[in-house]
Motif scaffolding. Structure first.
Motif, short mmCIF file in Angstrom:
data_model
loop_
_atom_site.label_atom_id
_atom_site.label_comp_id
_atom_site.label_asym_id
_atom_site.label_seq_id
_atom_site.Cartn_x
_atom_site.Cartn_y
_atom_site.Cartn_z
N TYR A 38 0.75 -1.31 -0.04
CA TYR A 38 0.02 0.12 -0.04
C TYR A 38 0.75 1.25 -0.04
O TYR A 38 2.16 1.55 0.32
CB TYR A 38 -0.88 -0.04 1.23
N PHE A 69 3.63 6.95 3.42
CA PHE A 69 4.04 5.67 4.07
C PHE A 69 3.54 4.55 3.16
O PHE A 69 2.55 4.50 2.74
CB PHE A 69 3.11 5.44 5.50
N ILE A 94 -2.14 -4.43 8.81
CA ILE A 94 -1.06 -3.74 7.74
C ILE A 94 -0.01 -3.22 8.46
O ILE A 94 -0.18 -2.53 9.72
CB ILE A 94 -2.07 -2.64 7.34
N TYR A 95 1.23 -3.29 8.23
CA TYR A 95 2.49 -2.93 8.83
C TYR A 95 3.00 -1.94 7.80
O TYR A 95 3.09 -1.92 6.70
CB TYR A 95 3.59 -4.20 8.96
N PHE A 96 3.49 -0.80 8.50
CA PHE A 96 3.78 0.38 7.76
C PHE A 96 5.46 0.45 8.09
O PHE A 96 6.15 -0.03 8.82
CB PHE A 96 3.31 1.75 8.47
N GLY A 97 5.76 1.23 6.72
CA GLY A 97 7.18 1.52 6.96
C GLY A 97 7.48 2.87 7.66
O GLY A 97 6.44 3.22 8.42
N GLU A 98 8.54 3.25 7.59
CA GLU A 98 8.89 4.53 8.55
C GLU A 98 8.46 6.02 8.00
O GLU A 98 8.75 7.03 8.75
CB GLU A 98 10.64 4.62 8.91
#
Lengths: 115, 116
Positions: A33, A90, A104-108
């Motif tokens: 995403y 993101f 859902i896992y997000f980047g920095e």
């Protein structure tokens, strides 16, 4: 061993330029995403891809073009940057498995400033 | 249409106080998931918890606890004995079966400031 990594973290550019943000995930997830967080901290989905196929395009201007060369990568290219594009972008990924809630896992995040 | 409301814009507490962050949601789906994410000053978004619509059991993880009540469409988050490191913006979010759980709808966030 960052799970979702995106580059660059900070980007300052002039109006009218074209820029790209790269994203990679090493979680083996099927879905990726792009979300946008505006200056008021509001988070909204832009795109989702499942196994390189576009699933969600949330009324984003066509100056924004995501590209997924494989299911571990989802890059965001932005043409003709405008002041209003300044935001934090993101990248994120998820298993795509509805049985587990598809967490859902997000980047920095990538801080884009258009001047 | 789905919607997530976090009415508290900012909360300030002193260390060791308990604090509850409110989240109210709207959905027409009977199957959905609720989430909490933490965004510390460094800016990343950290997943805290997921709860599905069929599981109303409260959950406790250390100093964190979550209270899910379908009758009031609420999914509140309590931090017990708050610490300075809890200072962050906390987001409640919803995903629905009708979108294949592929779209997270976020609330506007609650900024928590914990002072020593």
């Amino acid at each position: 061993d960052t799970a979702v990594s995106q580059t660059p973290k900070y980007l300052v550019t002039q109006m009218g330029n074209d820029k790209s943000i790269k994203c990679e995930q090493n979680l083996g997830h099927d879905t990726m995403y792009w979300y946008k967080q505006d200056s008021k901290k509001f988070l909204k989905i832009m795109f989702s891809y499942n196994n390189k196929e576009l699933i969600i395009n949330e009324t984003v201007p066509n100056r924004f073009s995501p590209k997924s060369p494989d299911k571990a990568h989802l890059n965001l290219h932005i043409n003709s940057l405008e002041l209003g594009d300044s935001a934090v972008y993101f990248c994120a990924s998820s298993p795509g498995d509805s049985a587990s809630g598809n967490t859902i896992y997000f980047g920095e995040g990538s801080w884009l400033t258009v001047v | 249409a789905q919607k997530v409301t976090q009415a508290q814009t900012e909360i300030s507490v002193v260390e060791k106080e308990d604090v509850t962050l409110d989240c109210v949601y709207e959905t027409r789906d009977t199957t959905y998931y609720l989430f909490w994410y933490k965004q510390p000053p460094s800016g990343e978004l950290v997943f805290l918890i997921r709860r599905n619509s069929f599981d109303e059991q409260n959950e406790i993880s250390g100093r964190y606890s979550w209270n899910f009540q379908k009758s009031t469409s609420s999914f509140n988050f309590t931090i017990t004995a708050s610490q300075v490191v809890d200072s962050a913006v906390y987001f409640c979010a919803l995903s629905e079966a009708s979108t294949g759980f592929q779209k997270l709808v976020f609330g506007t966030g609650t900024r928590l400031l914990v002072s020593p």
